[in-house]
Design an enzyme around this catalytic site. Sequence first.
Site, short mmCIF file in Angstrom:
data_model
loop_
_atom_site.label_atom_id
_atom_site.label_comp_id
_atom_site.label_asym_id
_atom_site.label_seq_id
_atom_site.Cartn_x
_atom_site.Cartn_y
_atom_site.Cartn_z
N PHE A 1 32.83 -15.12 58.28
CA PHE A 1 32.12 -15.82 57.21
C PHE A 1 31.44 -14.83 56.28
CE2 PHE A 1 32.42 -18.98 60.57
CZ PHE A 1 32.83 -20.10 59.87
N GLU A 2 31.47 -15.17 55.01
CA GLU A 2 30.98 -14.22 54.00
C GLU A 2 29.50 -13.88 54.14
OE1 GLU A 2 31.29 -15.77 50.04
OE2 GLU A 2 30.30 -17.63 50.51
#
Lengths: 267, 267, 325, 325
Positions: free
Chosen positions: A51-52
Amino acid sequence: MEIEFTDTEFMICNAARLLEDNRTIFVGWGIPQVVAILAEKLYAPNIVQVFEFGAIGPLSRTPFLRGTMGGPSNTYRSLQWCSMNLAFSYAQAGYIDYGMLGAAQIDRYGNINSTMIGDDYEKPKVRFPGSGGGNEVASYCWKTIIVMAHEKRRFVERCDFITSPGHVIDGKTREELGLPAETGPYRVITSMGMFGFDEKTGELKLLGVMKGFTVEEVLEEMAIEPLVAEKVVELEPPTELELKTLREDIDPYGLIISKGRKIKMEV
Amino acid sequence: MEIEFTDTEFMICNAARLLEDNRTIFVGWGIPQVVAILAEKLYAPNIVQVFEFGAIGPLSRTPFLRGTMGGPSNTYRSLQWCSMNLAFSYAQAGYIDYGMLGAAQIDRYGNINSTMIGDDYEKPKVRFPGSGGGNEVASYCWKTIIVMAHEKRRFVERCDFITSPGHVIDGKTREELGLPAETGPYRVITSMGMFGFDEKTGELKLLGVMKGFTVEEVLEEMAIEPLVAEKVVELEPPTELELKTLREDIDPYGLIISKGRKIKMEV
Amino acid sequence: MEKLEVLDKGKAEIHFTPPDEFRKFVRDRKNRAFEDKLMDEGEAVKKFVKNGDYLAYDFSSLTRGPQSLIREIIRQRIRNLWILAKFTLLESVLLAGAGCVDKIDVGFLGFGPYIAKKVQEGAVKVYDWSNGSVTYRLVAGAMGIPFIPARDLLGTDTLKHSGAVVVKDPFSNQPVALMPALNPDVAVIHVQEADIYGNARVYGPTVATLETAMASKRVIISAERIVETIEFREHPNWTTIPYYCVDAVVHAPFGSYPGGTQGYYEMDSEHYLKLTSIRTDEEMQSYLEEYIYSVDSHDEFLEKKIGISRLKELIQKSQILEGYR
Amino acid sequence: MEKLEVLDKGKAEIHFTPPDEFRKFVRDRKNRAFEDKLMDEGEAVKKFVKNGDYLAYDFSSLTRGPQSLIREIIRQRIRNLWILAKFTLLESVLLAGAGCVDKIDVGFLGFGPYIAKKVQEGAVKVYDWSNGSVTYRLVAGAMGIPFIPARDLLGTDTLKHSGAVVVKDPFSNQPVALMPALNPDVAVIHVQEADIYGNARVYGPTVATLETAMASKRVIISAERIVETIEFREHPNWTTIPYYCVDAVVHAPFGSYPGGTQGYYEMDSEHYLKLTSIRTDEEMQSYLEEYIYSVDSHDEFLEKKIGISRLKELIQKSQILEGYR
C-alpha cells in the site's frame, strides 16, 4: 440452479483469479483491496499486498473496513510499515509484480483517466480526485490490472485527461517517454469482460466475455472498437465459494460488493 | 605552579571552549569526539552531537572508547538512530550548526586534504583514508571547525588534493561552485594557535596563539604566510579542571590525549 | 561543455524555495535549544500559520490525520492557503469549504462531489501531480536538494499540469522527470507520542511524516500523549521526528477525530458520514458552524459535540494494540 | 528546447547499471516467494559472490560489520572485486591483502599504512568519492532512479576523481552535483535478527543497511539470531529489510567478530590490534593463514581460533541492552 450476483462481484472474482501466488501487488483503494483479500483467501495465499501509505504484506483482517485503509485492521501484521517514498521505491526499483487500479476512463492504449471529464482543464465538466498513487502504480509495477465498470462512455479513443500511462501516449511509446521498460497495463477487467493488449501495437484487445454475453454485446457497450482475440474466452460467473467468501467474510455489509447492476444466471 | 600537557590536550580544550551551547554539531572521528564530550561536560551541556553513521544527540558514555564509534557506549541514549542519508540530510537542509574535522593539510582558503600527498594521483607519496564524511561536513554545516597539528608542511598554498572545500577553490568561491551559501571553515585550532578566515577574501587569518608563544614563532611553523589579526589573542593552556576531566573521566587510557608534544608551563 | 536536453516541462506554478533560502530559514528561525514548546492549538496556529501560507499535513482524515489542527486553522479563519493534498481525504474538502484555500497541489484531491464542485466552479485552483511525485518533492525538500528525479508522470497529462521538468539523464541517456523540491511554509502533523521539545514518534505506516517535518519551515505537532524525553532516548530507532524540526507541540487526545489513531481509537464512521454527505455550501456552512466555529477549542469540541460515551466507544473499538507500542 | 548546462564532470570509471537493467534483474532473479533461504556461509558465498563482482557491505569492521562473510569471501579466494569502501575500516584492508580486490570506490579507504601502501604501489586502483556521495548513490540505486543530486563534492579534487557530473539545476539555477545510481552486484550485511526468508531487523544506527540491500542484485544477510516471521509482523515499524531483497540468510553468531554487534557482544580490541598492526605482506599472509585459510567455516574459526572463554568475555562487556531489543 439460479445464482444472483452484482457485476462488481463479477469483476472482483475475475480479477482475483488472475493474480499469481507468491507475487507482490500494489493495491489501490476500494475494489482492488477486496480483490487482493479474496485472492489471498482462495487462490494466492502468499501474495504480498503493498500500500502506498507504507504497508508491506499485511494479513488484512476481515470484514474489510472501507474507511480505514491505513488503520489497524487492514494493515494487520504487516511485514513492514514504512514511508510512502519507500513503498514507491520498491515499485520503482522493480520489486512489485502487479498493480491494481480503478479508472473513470480508459483509451485504446490503456491510458487511464481519474482526473477530469471535459475538454477544458480549467473548467472540467466533472472533476475526480486525480492520480493519488495511480500514476506511480501504472508507471512502475510490472503488470497493471485495471478494474472498472463497463460503460460505453468510459472507453474512449484518447482519454480527456491521461492521469496514468498506458502503452502509447499521443504516438509515443512508454519506453520512448522514459517509463520503465516492459511494464504497462496487462489486463482490464470490466463488468462484462476482460481485455489484454496487443503485444506489438499496445492496443486494447478483447480476451474474454462474461458467460451469457456475446462479443457483440460487449463491443456494443464501448465507444471505441478494440481488437478482438482470435479466440475469446468465456468468463465464469462468481462461484458459490467466492460469493460466500465475499458476502459472509470479506464484505458482509456490502460496502463494495453490493454496488452495480444485479445479474441473474442459471448455472 | 607548573603544569604539563600535550599539545593535543591544548587543541582539544581550545576547540571545546569554542562550541556554543544549544547547538547541533557534526562530529568527526577521534579528536572531535573528545572535544564534543569535553564541551558537553564543562561548557555546553546541551550540545547535540551528530554522527554520520546515524546517531543524533547521544549522551556518550565515558571513558571514551576510541574503537566503537558506532557502538553502545558512544551512541548511548541518542535522541535518534537513523541512516547516514538522513544524518547528512539534516546537515544539507541546514539543521547542523557546527562541523568538526581533522585534516592532513590545509591551504590559504581553508581547503583541506585528507586524501593524499604528492603530485600524481595515481602514484601518491602518501595515501590517507580520503574524505569519509568530511566532504559533506565541510560542505553542509554552517560553521566548520578544523582541529589539526601545527606543522610547517601542513600549511600550504594549495592542497595537494582538495578533499573538502574551503572558501575559495582555484579562484572560485564556494557559492559560485554551488556549495551552500554562508557556510565554510570557521576556525582552525592547531597545536600552537587559532585561525579564522577573512570575511571578504576567505583567507586564513591568525587570531590567537598559545600563551607563551609569539606570533612569529607560530608563523615560523607554517609553509605559507597567513593574514594576522590586528589584535592576536593569547590562548590559555588547559585548565586544571579540563585536564582532570580529560584524564580521569573522558580518556583515562590516554588513547587520544597522550599523543603529541609535551609542554610544560608556569601558570 | 555538453548540455542536458530538456524534453518536456509542466506548466504549473510551483511553490519552490531555493535550498539556500530554506537553509537560512532553518538556521535563523528553527531552534536547536531544548525549549518547552507545549502550547494549546489556538496559540500554535496563531503563532505559526499565516494567511497565504503553503500548508502541508500528513496521513489522512481517516487515519492519524491532524484533524484538531485543521479545525483550528478553520476556526481562526486563515485565508488564501495553498495546500498540499497528498493522500488527502477530507482535509481539502473542509479547508476549501471554509474558504481557507486558494490553490491545491493535488496528489489526491479528496473525496466526494463537494470538493469536485469547488474545482469545477473555479473556486479553487488545482495543479495536478500524484501522491508519489509530491512525496518526492517533500523528500527533496527534506534532503536540502533542489529536485529529485523519478520515472513517473512521464508522458501523461498529469505531467503537463504539474511543475515537473523532463530531461535526458546524463548517465542512462533516458528521459527522467525532475520533481522540484517542496518546502511548505507550515506543516501540521499528528503523532501518537511527543515530548515537550518536539521529539515525536509515530506507530504504523509513516507516509511522509518525517520528510514533511524536515522540509517545512514551521511545524506544529499534535500528540495523543506527551511523554518524557527519556522515552525517546531509550529506543532511538523509533524516533520519527527530532525536536529541532518542530516549533510547537500540542497535547491533543483524539486529535485525529473523526478519523482514528492507531493504538488509541477507531474512526467515527457516523460523524464521517456527516462530512462525506455534504453537497451544498449551505450544508457545509452548517457543519462548520455546528462543529468548528461554535466551540473555542478541541477540548470543547470533544466535550460539547462528541461526548465521553462516544469517545469511549471509539476506544473500545480499537482493540488491536500489537505493533503500536 | 532549453538545455541544462554541464559544468563539471569527474573522470572516474563508474559502476553504473541503467535502472531498466536493474529492474529486469529484480524481476527475473529476485524471489517474491516465501522460500527458506537459510544456508551456511560457504554455500551463500559460493552461490552469490562471483569473481569480478562489485561488492558492497554495511556499517564497519568495528560495529555490526559482516566480518564472517568477508572472511568467507577471502577463504573462497574470490578475485577481481570492485568494492565500495563506504564508512569502511578494515574490510578493504583484509580484502586487498588477500588479493580479492582490483578497484575501490572510496568513501573512507580504511585504516592504516597497509592499505595505503597498496594504493601507493598501484596494487589496487582507487576512485575518490565520500561517504555521503556513495551513500546517495546507493539511495538512487535503491529508489530505481538514475542519479540523485547533492550539494557536496562541488569544486573539490574529490569531485574530479569521482564519477559525479555537475549541472545547473533548472529550478534554482545553481550548480548541483549529480551522483550516479549504484547497484552493486552483491551485498553482504550483518544484522541482529532475520527470519529464514530474509526479513531482517537492525538495532542501532542503520548507516545504509536497507538502501544497500534494495540496491544490490544479490544480497547475503548474516544474523546473530534467526527468529520466526511473526516477530516481524508483530512490530512492522522495526523491519529494516523485507525478505524480497534477500537471497541468502546465514546464521552467524559473532558474525561481526572482531568487531562488536550491539546488544550481543563488544569488539575484541586485542584481536583488532593484530589487524591494525599489520604492515607487510608477510604479516598479512600470516594473519590470513592463521585466521581464515586454516579453518573451514566461521564456526570453526570461533571454536579453534577464538574460544568460548574469549567470546564470553566479549558478551560480558556488552551490558548495554537498552535500545537493542
